[in-house]
Each structure stands twice: as C-alpha cells, then as structure tokens.
Design a protein around this motif. Structure first.
Motif, PDB file in Angstrom:
ATOM      1  N   ALA A  20      40.298 -49.249 -43.984  1.00 62.81           N
ATOM      2  CA  ALA A  20      40.180 -47.452 -44.752  1.00 62.81           C
ATOM      3  C   ALA A  20      40.923 -47.975 -45.952  1.00 62.81           C
ATOM      4  CB  ALA A  20      40.992 -46.653 -43.874  1.00 62.81           C
ATOM      5  N   ASP A  21      40.449 -47.194 -46.945  1.00 59.13           N
ATOM      6  CA  ASP A  21      40.935 -47.050 -48.534  1.00 59.13           C
ATOM      7  C   ASP A  21      42.216 -46.225 -48.109  1.00 59.13           C
ATOM      8  OD1 ASP A  21      38.797 -47.981 -49.870  1.00 59.13           O
ATOM      9  OD2 ASP A  21      37.654 -46.392 -49.083  1.00 59.13           O
ATOM     10  N   ILE A  22      42.309 -45.467 -47.456  1.00 57.79           N
ATOM     11  CA  ILE A  22      43.512 -44.456 -47.378  1.00 57.79           C
ATOM     12  C   ILE A  22      43.822 -44.095 -45.810  1.00 57.79           C
ATOM     13  CG2 ILE A  22      44.685 -42.181 -47.783  1.00 57.79           C
ATOM     14  CD1 ILE A  22      43.003 -42.169 -50.070  1.00 57.79           C
ATOM     15  N   VAL A  23      45.215 -44.394 -45.289  1.00 53.22           N
ATOM     16  CA  VAL A  23      45.596 -44.171 -44.093  1.00 53.22           C
ATOM     17  C   VAL A  23      46.650 -43.114 -43.928  1.00 53.22           C
ATOM     18  CG1 VAL A  23      46.517 -44.774 -41.926  1.00 53.22           C
ATOM     19  CG2 VAL A  23      45.063 -46.552 -43.085  1.00 53.22           C
ATOM     20  N   LEU A  24      46.496 -41.852 -43.385  1.00 44.15           N
ATOM     21  CA  LEU A  24      47.326 -40.811 -43.487  1.00 44.15           C
ATOM     22  C   LEU A  24      48.179 -41.135 -42.049  1.00 44.15           C
ATOM     23  CD1 LEU A  24      45.159 -37.924 -44.212  1.00 44.15           C
ATOM     24  CD2 LEU A  24      46.622 -39.139 -45.781  1.00 44.15           C
ATOM     25  N   ALA A  25      49.391 -41.254 -42.256  1.00 43.16           N
ATOM     26  CA  ALA A  25      50.273 -41.415 -41.062  1.00 43.16           C
ATOM     27  C   ALA A  25      51.688 -40.569 -41.014  1.00 43.16           C
ATOM     28  CB  ALA A  25      50.599 -42.893 -40.858  1.00 43.16           C
ATOM     29  N   PRO A  26      52.115 -40.465 -39.925  1.00 42.40           N
ATOM     30  CA  PRO A  26      53.409 -39.618 -39.659  1.00 42.40           C
ATOM     31  C   PRO A  26      54.491 -40.331 -40.383  1.00 42.40           C
ATOM     32  CG  PRO A  26      52.506 -40.312 -37.596  1.00 42.40           C
ATOM     33  CD  PRO A  26      51.684 -40.805 -38.550  1.00 42.40           C
ATOM     34  N   ALA A  27      55.428 -39.888 -40.891  1.00 36.76           N
ATOM     35  CA  ALA A  27      56.600 -40.395 -41.369  1.00 36.76           C
ATOM     36  C   ALA A  27      57.377 -41.332 -40.684  1.00 36.76           C
ATOM     37  CB  ALA A  27      57.473 -39.473 -42.225  1.00 36.76           C
ATOM     38  N   ALA A  28      57.550 -40.906 -39.381  1.00 38.68           N
ATOM     39  CA  ALA A  28      58.370 -41.701 -38.440  1.00 38.68           C
ATOM     40  C   ALA A  28      57.213 -42.371 -37.557  1.00 38.68           C
ATOM     41  CB  ALA A  28      59.081 -40.612 -37.588  1.00 38.68           C
ATOM     42  N   ARG A  40      36.382 -45.609 -60.603  1.00 38.22           N
ATOM     43  CA  ARG A  40      34.451 -45.623 -60.339  1.00 38.22           C
ATOM     44  C   ARG A  40      34.180 -45.792 -58.808  1.00 38.22           C
ATOM     45  NH1 ARG A  40      31.972 -45.799 -65.865  1.00 38.22           N
ATOM     46  NH2 ARG A  40      33.816 -46.126 -67.174  1.00 38.22           N
ATOM     47  N   ARG A  41      35.114 -45.560 -58.012  1.00 38.92           N
ATOM     48  CA  ARG A  41      34.454 -45.687 -56.729  1.00 38.92           C
ATOM     49  C   ARG A  41      33.663 -44.302 -56.368  1.00 38.92           C
ATOM     50  NH1 ARG A  41      37.990 -48.276 -52.962  1.00 38.92           N
ATOM     51  NH2 ARG A  41      36.178 -47.734 -51.277  1.00 38.92           N
ATOM     52  N   ARG A  42      32.641 -44.709 -55.740  1.00 40.31           N
ATOM     53  CA  ARG A  42      31.534 -43.778 -55.153  1.00 40.31           C
ATOM     54  C   ARG A  42      31.792 -43.408 -53.773  1.00 40.31           C
ATOM     55  NH1 ARG A  42      27.360 -42.280 -58.197  1.00 40.31           N
ATOM     56  NH2 ARG A  42      25.979 -42.413 -56.655  1.00 40.31           N
ATOM     57  N   ALA A  43      32.453 -44.110 -52.902  1.00 40.41           N
ATOM     58  CA  ALA A  43      32.612 -44.283 -51.503  1.00 40.41           C
ATOM     59  C   ALA A  43      34.210 -44.317 -51.303  1.00 40.41           C
ATOM     60  CB  ALA A  43      31.628 -45.114 -50.775  1.00 40.41           C
ATOM     61  N   VAL A  44      34.547 -43.645 -50.034  1.00 36.31           N
ATOM     62  CA  VAL A  44      35.780 -43.832 -49.752  1.00 36.31           C
ATOM     63  C   VAL A  44      35.821 -43.685 -48.189  1.00 36.31           C
ATOM     64  CG1 VAL A  44      36.418 -41.149 -49.882  1.00 36.31           C
ATOM     65  CG2 VAL A  44      38.315 -42.987 -50.162  1.00 36.31           C
ATOM     66  N   ARG A  45      36.874 -44.229 -47.643  1.00 33.83           N
ATOM     67  CA  ARG A  45      37.132 -44.421 -45.969  1.00 33.83           C
ATOM     68  C   ARG A  45      38.402 -43.666 -46.022  1.00 33.83           C
ATOM     69  NH1 ARG A  45      38.334 -47.544 -41.627  1.00 33.83           N
ATOM     70  NH2 ARG A  45      37.465 -46.597 -39.638  1.00 33.83           N
ATOM     71  N   ILE A  46      38.800 -42.629 -45.241  1.00 32.46           N
ATOM     72  CA  ILE A  46      40.038 -42.199 -44.933  1.00 32.46           C
ATOM     73  C   ILE A  46      40.286 -42.140 -43.515  1.00 32.46           C
ATOM     74  CG2 ILE A  46      41.493 -40.131 -45.213  1.00 32.46           C
ATOM     75  CD1 ILE A  46      39.605 -39.183 -47.487  1.00 32.46           C
ATOM     76  N   VAL A  47      41.468 -42.690 -43.012  1.00 41.73           N
ATOM     77  CA  VAL A  47      41.795 -42.501 -41.648  1.00 41.73           C
ATOM     78  C   VAL A  47      43.015 -41.742 -41.394  1.00 41.73           C
ATOM     79  CG1 VAL A  47      42.561 -43.918 -39.507  1.00 41.73           C
ATOM     80  CG2 VAL A  47      40.594 -44.779 -40.866  1.00 41.73           C
ATOM     81  N   ASP A  48      43.199 -40.823 -40.423  1.00 40.56           N
ATOM     82  CA  ASP A  48      44.084 -40.019 -40.166  1.00 40.56           C
ATOM     83  C   ASP A  48      44.846 -40.392 -38.698  1.00 40.56           C
ATOM     84  OD1 ASP A  48      46.558 -38.187 -39.824  1.00 40.56           O
ATOM     85  OD2 ASP A  48      45.270 -36.615 -40.393  1.00 40.56           O
ATOM     86  N   ALA A  49      45.766 -40.994 -38.586  1.00 44.31           N
ATOM     87  CA  ALA A  49      46.061 -41.941 -37.556  1.00 44.31           C
ATOM     88  C   ALA A  49      47.144 -40.867 -36.439  1.00 44.31           C
ATOM     89  CB  ALA A  49      47.239 -42.877 -37.837  1.00 44.31           C
TER      90      ALA A  49
END
Length: 123
Positions: free
Chosen positions: A93-101, A13-22
């Motif tokens: 952030a709720d979600i951080v996208l990061a490189p595998a290495a 039931r989250r209505r807001a999200v914060r995403i960071v792509d590193a």
C-alpha cells in the motif's frame, strides 16, 4: 497526518493510491480517507480495511455499499491484523493506517509492508 500524506502523493502527480487500514473498526476513517483522496483528484483509489470483529466489518461493508463512486474500490476483511499486514508485502500500500500500540509481531509485519505508516489512536 493522513490528509498531508495524501496531499504529498497527489503533489507528486500520483493519480492512483492504495490505502490499508489495519484496524479499521467500522470503516469510518478508511471511507473518509477514500473520499478525501477522490476530492484531491485521485482517479483510482484502492482501499482495504481489516479488523478481527465480524460485527464491525459488517457495519463497514454496509457503509461501503452506499459509496457511489467508480473511482473508489473498497473492501473490508475480517482477518487477523498480523496476517493481513503480511499480505501487504506482496502488493504494498501507499499508506497504512495502524493503531499506535502494536504487538511485536504486528510491528514486524508492518515494517515489512513497505508503506508509509500513519499511527493513530482509536477514539
């Protein structure tokens, strides 16, 4: 994995999200994530992309300028990944996208960011 993480937040039931792509490159993945979050029903999406390459950040900013949705706030910063991840500790952030290495310093900064990390290999 990103779609699943967004769906799980929305199911909670989250209505807001914060995403960071590193390591956002030209921003295509982050823009797609923001659009997908909107399609899932999020009404406030904050997205931040970080990359050390000025040319890629310029392309990402140009693509973001074409985005016409008041529910999506997106910015792209030309910055060092480790410094940017360290900043995420203050406003996680709720979600951080990061490189595998990652370097050891980036791994530590990411661990301190306190978000759900989705590692990916850039194609």
């Amino acid at each position: 994995m990103l779609a699943r993480a967004l769906a799980e937040l929305r199911a909670a039931r989250r209505r807001a999200v914060r995403i960071v792509d590193a390591d956002c490159g030209d921003g295509a993945l982050l823009l797609a994530a923001a659009r997908h979050a909107r399609a899932l029903g999020f009404v406030a999406i904050e997205a931040r992309g970080v990359d050390g390459a000025p040319a890629l950040i310029a392309r990402a900013r140009a693509a973001a300028a074409a985005l016409d949705d008041a529910a999506i706030g997106i910015c792209f910063d030309c910055a060092d990944m480790v410094e940017a991840l360290a900043q995420e500790h203050d406003v996680p952030a709720d979600i951080v996208l990061a490189p595998a290495a990652l370097s050891e310093a980036a791994t530590l900064a990411l661990a301190r960011a306190g978000a759900r990390v989705i590692a990916r290999v850039r194609a």
